[in-house]
Write an enzyme that holds these catalytic residues in place. Structure first.
Site, PDB file in Angstrom:
ATOM      1  N   GLU A 145       0.855  -1.159  -0.210  1.00 53.59           N
ATOM      2  CA  GLU A 145       0.053  -0.207  -0.051  1.00 53.59           C
ATOM      3  C   GLU A 145       0.807   1.194  -0.054  1.00 53.59           C
ATOM      4  O   GLU A 145       1.898   1.465   0.588  1.00 53.59           O
ATOM      5  CB  GLU A 145      -0.967  -0.041   1.251  1.00 53.59           C
ATOM      6  CG  GLU A 145      -1.761   1.405   1.442  1.00 53.59           C
ATOM      7  CD  GLU A 145      -2.766   1.169   2.457  1.00 53.59           C
ATOM      8  OE1 GLU A 145      -3.721   2.277   2.878  1.00 53.59           O
ATOM      9  OE2 GLU A 145      -2.817   0.136   3.199  1.00 53.59           O
ATOM     10  N   GLU A 184     -12.707   2.541   3.928  1.00 56.83           N
ATOM     11  CA  GLU A 184     -11.953   2.867   4.919  1.00 56.83           C
ATOM     12  C   GLU A 184     -11.820   4.179   5.180  1.00 56.83           C
ATOM     13  O   GLU A 184     -10.863   4.989   4.936  1.00 56.83           O
ATOM     14  CB  GLU A 184     -10.495   2.143   4.578  1.00 56.83           C
ATOM     15  CG  GLU A 184      -9.668   2.173   5.768  1.00 56.83           C
ATOM     16  CD  GLU A 184      -8.098   1.716   5.243  1.00 56.83           C
ATOM     17  OE1 GLU A 184      -7.629   0.779   5.571  1.00 56.83           O
ATOM     18  OE2 GLU A 184      -7.553   2.528   4.745  1.00 56.83           O
TER      19      GLU A 184
END
Length: 298
Positions: free
Chosen positions: A173, A274
């Site tokens: 990520e 998220e």
């Protein structure tokens, strides 16, 4: 704001027609949503809100190897709620908090990450979860960045092999520089560089990019260009609006268009929610997404 979501959701013939959203598969991150509830109550709360899939940061920030009873209790809570775990972080230190991962941090944190690798992989396998996210970690003052990067590649190689053993993808990520100034992985190209390095080191080709549209936007990257360039190397997508990291519609990101662009570029995986729920309970943070689009299968 997305105006009149329920009205936009249906066209004049009454069929579902919300571009982008209708073709996405959404899951809820239970480490940022429903955190007003104890961990073991969150899967049922997500299911009550209409979601059939969830993801998690490593839930035990001080325990890379928790007691078996804790692992069993979380597994039971997910199963009892009927929620599918579709994403899990390896141990990453204190999240939320000052840490941004552990695998590139020499000494105790790296050792904790290594101790966690098989534990996390086995837990994921027991629930049919096939995406494992390995956060890189911060630069450490006084340590040569090249030393950290070599350690990171070594640990990511271990993680990729563990993921392969359980039939999972290893995710890399990119975070964002304003909120994570000490993390070196703060752009899509840099994350892709790490993905390619891991795949070259293992020969397994199971490392993929975790494309978080909020982080890309915070970095000032051209989100549409990133989608066009890197969808083929993307294993998971996460979203939150910018500014504020709130629900879609609280900021300025055109999520319908962006998710539609991802689909047209061939992405068919999960889209993780998220984002911060704001001042209201998490159950009220999904008004932007009509309930029929929240289920895991549609």
């Amino acid at each position: 704001m997305f105006q009149s979501a329920e009205t936009k959701f249906r066209n004049t013939e009454g069929r579902f027609s919300l571009m982008g959203f209708s073709d996405a598969r959404f899951n809820v991150n239970l480490s940022i949503l429903f955190t007003e509830l104890p961990l073991l109550e969150r899967p049922a709360a997500a299911a009550a809100a209409g979601f059939g899939a969830v993801e998690l940061w490593w839930p035990w920030v001080d325990a890379p190897v928790p007691e078996q009873r804790e692992l069993d209790a979380l597994r039971d809570a997910l199963r009892d709620a009927g929620t599918q775990l579709v994403g899990l972080n390896f141990y990453a230190g204190r999240l939320p908090g000052p840490d941004r991962g552990a695998l590139s941090v020499p000494g105790e944190e790296s050792e904790r990450f290594r101790a966690n690798v098989d534990v996390a992989a086995d837990f994921a396998q027991s629930l049919g979860c096939t995406a494992l996210n390995a956060l890189y970690g911060n630069r450490v003052q006084g340590v040569d960045p090249a030393v950290q990067d070599a350690l990171a590649l070594e640990n990511l190689t271990l993680a990729a092999r563990a993921a392969h053993r359980v039939g999972a993808t290893l995710l890399i990520e990119a975070l964002n520089a304003p909120e994570s100034p000490d993390c070196p992985i703060v752009s899509a190209p840099k994350a892709i560089e790490v993905v390619d390095a891991v795949n070259a080191a293992t020969g397994l080709d199971n490392a993929r990019f975790l494309m978080d549209l909020y982080h890309l936007s915070m970095n000032g990257e051209d989100v549409e260009e990133v989608i066009d360039r890197y969808t083929g190397k993307t294993g998971h997508v996460q979203i939150a609006d910018n500014p504020g990291r709130g629900a879609p519609g609280t900021g300025t990101l055109p999520f319908e268009e962006l998710l539609d662009r991802l689909r047209k570029n061939g992405y068919a995986g999960w889209t993780g929610l998220e984002y911060k729920p704001g001042d209201t309970p998490s159950a009220g943070a999904f008004a932007w997404l009509p309930r029929p689009l929240r289920a895991a299968a549609h």
